[in-house]
Design an enzyme around this catalytic site. Sequence first.
Site, PDB file in Angstrom:
ATOM      1  N   GLU A  70       0.932  -1.294   0.190  1.00  0.00           N
ATOM      2  CA  GLU A  70       0.008   0.125  -0.106  1.00  0.00           C
ATOM      3  C   GLU A  70       0.857   1.262  -0.178  1.00  0.00           C
ATOM      4  O   GLU A  70       0.610   2.282  -0.457  1.00  0.00           O
ATOM      5  CB  GLU A  70      -0.889  -0.001   1.291  1.00  0.00           C
ATOM      6  CG  GLU A  70      -2.063   1.039   1.148  1.00  0.00           C
ATOM      7  CD  GLU A  70      -2.609   1.202   2.386  1.00  0.00           C
ATOM      8  OE1 GLU A  70      -3.688   2.049   2.304  1.00  0.00           O
ATOM      9  OE2 GLU A  70      -2.615   0.524   3.606  1.00  0.00           O
ATOM     10  N   ASP A  87      -0.813  -4.998   3.181  1.00  0.00           N
ATOM     11  CA  ASP A  87      -1.780  -4.169   3.716  1.00  0.00           C
ATOM     12  C   ASP A  87      -1.228  -4.113   5.158  1.00  0.00           C
ATOM     13  O   ASP A  87      -1.600  -4.891   5.912  1.00  0.00           O
ATOM     14  CB  ASP A  87      -2.972  -4.164   3.319  1.00  0.00           C
ATOM     15  CG  ASP A  87      -3.772  -2.746   3.631  1.00  0.00           C
ATOM     16  OD1 ASP A  87      -3.163  -2.006   4.179  1.00  0.00           O
ATOM     17  OD2 ASP A  87      -5.057  -2.627   3.326  1.00  0.00           O
ATOM     18  N   ILE A  89      -1.857  -1.678   7.550  1.00  0.00           N
ATOM     19  CA  ILE A  89      -3.113  -1.649   8.273  1.00  0.00           C
ATOM     20  C   ILE A  89      -4.146  -1.517   7.666  1.00  0.00           C
ATOM     21  O   ILE A  89      -4.544  -0.407   6.971  1.00  0.00           O
ATOM     22  CB  ILE A  89      -2.781  -0.362   9.322  1.00  0.00           C
ATOM     23  CG1 ILE A  89      -2.073  -0.387  10.166  1.00  0.00           C
ATOM     24  CG2 ILE A  89      -4.231  -0.295  10.245  1.00  0.00           C
ATOM     25  CD1 ILE A  89      -1.361   1.034  11.172  1.00  0.00           C
ATOM     26  N   ASP A  90      -5.029  -2.639   7.490  1.00  0.00           N
ATOM     27  CA  ASP A  90      -6.436  -2.484   6.695  1.00  0.00           C
ATOM     28  C   ASP A  90      -7.273  -2.013   7.626  1.00  0.00           C
ATOM     29  O   ASP A  90      -7.764  -3.005   8.713  1.00  0.00           O
ATOM     30  CB  ASP A  90      -6.649  -3.830   5.841  1.00  0.00           C
ATOM     31  CG  ASP A  90      -7.820  -3.896   5.309  1.00  0.00           C
ATOM     32  OD1 ASP A  90      -7.961  -3.017   4.117  1.00  0.00           O
ATOM     33  OD2 ASP A  90      -8.967  -4.198   5.697  1.00  0.00           O
ATOM     34  N   THR A  92      -7.427   1.604   8.463  1.00  0.00           N
ATOM     35  CA  THR A  92      -6.660   2.767   9.105  1.00  0.00           C
ATOM     36  C   THR A  92      -7.695   3.755   9.483  1.00  0.00           C
ATOM     37  O   THR A  92      -7.233   4.411  10.684  1.00  0.00           O
ATOM     38  CB  THR A  92      -6.013   3.562   7.847  1.00  0.00           C
ATOM     39  OG1 THR A  92      -5.282   2.597   6.884  1.00  0.00           O
ATOM     40  CG2 THR A  92      -4.680   4.467   8.530  1.00  0.00           C
ATOM     41  N   ASP A 200      -5.890  -5.022  -0.171  1.00  0.00           N
ATOM     42  CA  ASP A 200      -7.147  -5.196   0.536  1.00  0.00           C
ATOM     43  C   ASP A 200      -7.734  -6.494   0.376  1.00  0.00           C
ATOM     44  O   ASP A 200      -8.427  -6.796   1.514  1.00  0.00           O
ATOM     45  CB  ASP A 200      -8.094  -3.987   0.241  1.00  0.00           C
ATOM     46  CG  ASP A 200      -7.698  -2.611   0.217  1.00  0.00           C
ATOM     47  OD1 ASP A 200      -7.284  -2.474   1.355  1.00  0.00           O
ATOM     48  OD2 ASP A 200      -7.913  -1.901  -0.556  1.00  0.00           O
TER      49      ASP A 200
END
Length: 246
Positions: A70, A87, A89-90, A92, A200
Site C-alpha cells: 500500500e 496491507d 493496516i487494513d 486505517t 485489501d
Amino acid sequence: MISISANLNIMIKAVEKASKSIIRDFGEVEKLQVSKKGPKDFVTKTDKHVEKILIEELSKIKKNYSFVTEESGIIKNKDKDNTWIIDPIDGTTNFLHGIPHFAISIGLKSKGEMISGLIFDPIKDEMFFAEKDKGAFLNNQRLRVSKKSALDECLFSSNHEGVKFSSLNMRCSGSAALDLAYVASGRLDGYFQNKINLWDVAAGSLMVKEAGGIVNNLDQYDTYNIDIKASSAAINDKMLENLKNF
C-alpha cells in the site's frame, strides 16, 4: 497440529513482530483523540513503520521475492514469479478513531495465483490464514463458510459509500480484509465492493475459497481497481442476482 508451509511460517513471524508496534501505537491513538491536532500524522507514520518491518522480515529469508504494498507500491526484485502483497493496516480510519477493528494483511502470489494468505487482527488476537488446497483456519481451528440459504437470515458487508440495498442486511465495518476473513469463518455471509485495491483483498479472497466459498475472478482487474464479490456457496447466486445493478 496443522502443517504449514515455510512461507506461511515467515508471514506469521513477520506479523507477530509488526503487531507489537501497532498495539503500542493504538494505545497512543486513544490519547491523541482528544488533542486538537488529532492522530492523523501519527497513524500515517505507524502505517509506514509497520510496512517497513514487514518488508524487512519477509526479505530476510526470501531475499528476491517482489512486493506489492500500500505505502511503497510495486517493488520488483529478482524473483518476479513470487510476490508478497501487503496491507500494513487494513482499516486505517478505524485505527485513527480508536476503533479496535483493523488488521495486517499479507498474501503471497506465485506464478500468477494466490498460494498463501494471512490476516491478523492484533487487538482481538485473531490470526486467520489459508494456503491453496490446504483449507482456511482461525487460530488453528478449521474455517467453513456459512450454510444459511435464506437471504433474510444472512448478513452482508460492503464499504461502498452510499450503497443501500434495501433487501440485504448490511454492515459497513471499515476493513475489507476482516470482512473477507469473516465470510470465510461464517460470521458474514457475503462481501462485495467495487474499485478496491489488490492488497485489501488478496489474502481474504484465498481464505474465502479455501473455506468453501465463492469469489469472482480478480485477475481480470488491475491492481488498483478491483470489483470483488465473495460469499458462501449456498447464497452466491441469490447475492449476485441482488447485485445486478451494483
